[in-house]
Structures are given as C-alpha cells and as structure tokens.
Design a protein around this motif. Structure first.
Motif, PDB file in Angstrom:
ATOM      1  N   LEU A  58       0.833  -1.200   0.000  1.00  0.00           N
ATOM      2  CA  LEU A  58       0.000   0.000   0.000  1.00  0.00           C
ATOM      3  C   LEU A  58       0.872   1.257   0.000  1.00  0.00           C
ATOM      4  O   LEU A  58       0.599   2.212  -0.733  1.00  0.00           O
ATOM      5  N   ILE A  59       1.934   1.256   0.798  1.00  0.00           N
ATOM      6  CA  ILE A  59       2.856   2.395   0.817  1.00  0.00           C
ATOM      7  C   ILE A  59       3.454   2.597  -0.571  1.00  0.00           C
ATOM      8  O   ILE A  59       3.529   3.720  -1.071  1.00  0.00           O
ATOM      9  N   SER A  60       3.843   1.518  -1.213  1.00  0.00           N
ATOM     10  CA  SER A  60       4.422   1.601  -2.557  1.00  0.00           C
ATOM     11  C   SER A  60       3.414   2.183  -3.541  1.00  0.00           C
ATOM     12  O   SER A  60       3.762   3.027  -4.378  1.00  0.00           O
ATOM     13  N   GLU A  61       2.162   1.750  -3.439  1.00  0.00           N
ATOM     14  CA  GLU A  61       1.125   2.267  -4.333  1.00  0.00           C
ATOM     15  C   GLU A  61       0.916   3.765  -4.109  1.00  0.00           C
ATOM     16  O   GLU A  61       0.813   4.540  -5.061  1.00  0.00           O
ATOM     17  N   ILE A  62       0.868   4.198  -2.853  1.00  0.00           N
ATOM     18  CA  ILE A  62       0.690   5.619  -2.539  1.00  0.00           C
ATOM     19  C   ILE A  62       1.869   6.425  -3.081  1.00  0.00           C
ATOM     20  O   ILE A  62       1.682   7.482  -3.702  1.00  0.00           O
ATOM     21  N   GLN A  63       3.082   5.926  -2.868  1.00  0.00           N
ATOM     22  CA  GLN A  63       4.265   6.623  -3.356  1.00  0.00           C
ATOM     23  C   GLN A  63       4.248   6.741  -4.878  1.00  0.00           C
ATOM     24  O   GLN A  63       4.618   7.778  -5.433  1.00  0.00           O
ATOM     25  N   ASP A  64       3.813   5.699  -5.566  1.00  0.00           N
ATOM     26  CA  ASP A  64       3.735   5.748  -7.021  1.00  0.00           C
ATOM     27  C   ASP A  64       2.704   6.778  -7.486  1.00  0.00           C
ATOM     28  O   ASP A  64       2.943   7.516  -8.438  1.00  0.00           O
ATOM     29  N   LEU A  65       1.561   6.825  -6.808  1.00  0.00           N
ATOM     30  CA  LEU A  65       0.542   7.810  -7.162  1.00  0.00           C
ATOM     31  C   LEU A  65       1.040   9.231  -6.911  1.00  0.00           C
ATOM     32  O   LEU A  65       0.795  10.130  -7.723  1.00  0.00           O
ATOM     33  N   LEU A  66       1.732   9.436  -5.795  1.00  0.00           N
ATOM     34  CA  LEU A  66       2.280  10.761  -5.500  1.00  0.00           C
ATOM     35  C   LEU A  66       3.341  11.169  -6.519  1.00  0.00           C
ATOM     36  O   LEU A  66       3.530  12.355  -6.777  1.00  0.00           O
ATOM     37  N   ALA A  67       4.007  10.174  -7.103  1.00  0.00           N
ATOM     38  CA  ALA A  67       5.024  10.450  -8.122  1.00  0.00           C
ATOM     39  C   ALA A  67       4.407  10.674  -9.503  1.00  0.00           C
ATOM     40  O   ALA A  67       5.115  10.958 -10.461  1.00  0.00           O
ATOM     41  N   GLY A  68       3.068  10.515  -9.610  1.00  0.00           N
ATOM     42  CA  GLY A  68       2.388  10.785 -10.869  1.00  0.00           C
ATOM     43  C   GLY A  68       2.135   9.586 -11.750  1.00  0.00           C
ATOM     44  O   GLY A  68       1.699   9.740 -12.885  1.00  0.00           O
ATOM     45  N   HIS A  69       2.376   8.380 -11.258  1.00  0.00           N
ATOM     46  CA  HIS A  69       2.114   7.182 -12.053  1.00  0.00           C
ATOM     47  C   HIS A  69       0.619   6.846 -12.006  1.00  0.00           C
ATOM     48  O   HIS A  69      -0.039   7.054 -10.992  1.00  0.00           O
ATOM     49  N   ALA A  70       0.103   6.301 -13.087  1.00  0.00           N
ATOM     50  CA  ALA A  70      -1.312   5.927 -13.167  1.00  0.00           C
ATOM     51  C   ALA A  70      -1.574   4.678 -12.334  1.00  0.00           C
ATOM     52  O   ALA A  70      -0.733   3.776 -12.280  1.00  0.00           O
ATOM     53  N   PRO A  71      -2.736   4.604 -11.676  1.00  0.00           N
ATOM     54  CA  PRO A  71      -3.049   3.426 -10.875  1.00  0.00           C
ATOM     55  C   PRO A  71      -3.346   2.210 -11.747  1.00  0.00           C
ATOM     56  O   PRO A  71      -3.838   2.346 -12.867  1.00  0.00           O
ATOM     57  N   ALA A  72      -3.016   1.044 -11.216  1.00  0.00           N
ATOM     58  CA  ALA A  72      -3.322  -0.202 -11.913  1.00  0.00           C
ATOM     59  C   ALA A  72      -4.768  -0.592 -11.639  1.00  0.00           C
ATOM     60  O   ALA A  72      -5.278  -0.385 -10.549  1.00  0.00           O
ATOM     61  N   ALA A  73      -5.412  -1.154 -12.638  1.00  0.00           N
ATOM     62  CA  ALA A  73      -6.801  -1.573 -12.472  1.00  0.00           C
ATOM     63  C   ALA A  73      -6.850  -2.929 -11.791  1.00  0.00           C
ATOM     64  O   ALA A  73      -6.041  -3.805 -12.060  1.00  0.00           O
TER      65      ALA A  73
END
Length: 152
Positions: A58-73
């Motif tokens: 979850l932390i990795s997903e949040i960090q990726d979103l904060l970095a501007g990466h699109a979420p995975a479906a």
C-alpha cells in the motif's frame, strides 16, 4: 493521516509511526488512498517504508501515485475464494510482498515458524497457488492486497 503528519512535525517519530501504521491498517482492506493523496507526506511514507510494515504494498502504491504514475486496475473477473482467509492468515498474507522470510515474519507476529508454515500452506491452498509470488499476485487480483503498479 493528519495525526501522523502532526506528530511528525512535532518531532515525535514514535507517535507519528504508530499513527501512520494505524491509518494504513484502516485504509488497506478497502484500498482507500484518498487521505494519503489529500494530505501527502512523501517523506513520512518513505521513512516508514524502511521499517517492517505489514502495508509495504500500500505504501508503494501511494508513493507511485504521488510520483504521478497511473493506478493499476483491479481485476473484476477474478474468481472468488471458496473459503475465506482467517484473520491470522490475512496477517501473514500482508507480509508476503515484503522481503521478510518466514522466520522474520514469525518474529514480527510473535508466533512460531511452524505456525507461519501452517498459515502459508492454508493461504496457498485457499488461493489455489503454489508459490509466494503467485499468492501475492492472486491476493492482489482478489483485492486482498494493494495492486502493484510496477511492471515486471
């Protein structure tokens, strides 16, 4: 999340870490990300990710979103489990995306290595998989863990 940020600003790293872990614990079952995006604390998340958190994905997903990466479906057509995982099995499952080995997971959860092995056997059987990687992928597919945004 706000409490974690406030405690961090006051220099109380212990209270900040506990508040962040609690926020992650509440957010993970439903994949709730909005509080972490509305009140971003990337430095706090980065420091917390270095510790042994059960919410590493979850932390990795949040960090990726904060970095501007699109979420995975998430897969909507994933076949549901015939038998749900127990609370103990879910606790072990949340450690599988981390780099911790079985003995380290046992130490984190204050149980024996035999207990971890038994839970892993049950998790693999209930998920219909034969490896740790497959268990993590299947759990993500079912929404039991945060989806991975990293392409393999």
């Amino acid at each position: 999340m706000l409490k974690a940020s406030a405690d961090d600003a006051l220099g109380d790293t212990g209270a900040s870490s506990r508040a962040l872990e609690r926020a992650l614990e509440l957010a993970e079952p439903d994949g709730l990300l909005l509080p972490f995006l509305l009140h971003p604390a990337p430095d706090l998340l980065e420091r917390h990710s270095r510790f042994r958190s059960t919410h590493a994905s979850l932390i990795s997903e949040i960090q990726d979103l904060l970095a501007g990466h699109a979420p995975a479906a998430r897969s909507e057509d994933a076949e549901p489990l015939r038998e749900p995982l127990s609370e103990s099995e879910l606790r072990v499952l949340r450690y599988l995306p981390t780099n911790l080995r079985g003995p380290e997971i046992a130490a984190e959860l204050f149980v024996s290595q035999n207990t971890i092995r038994a839970h892993l056997r049950n998790i693999y059987a209930k998920l219909g998989v034969h490896s740790r990687t497959d268990a993590v992928n299947r759990a993500r597919e079912l929404g039991l863990l945060s989806p991975s945004l990293r392409k393999r």
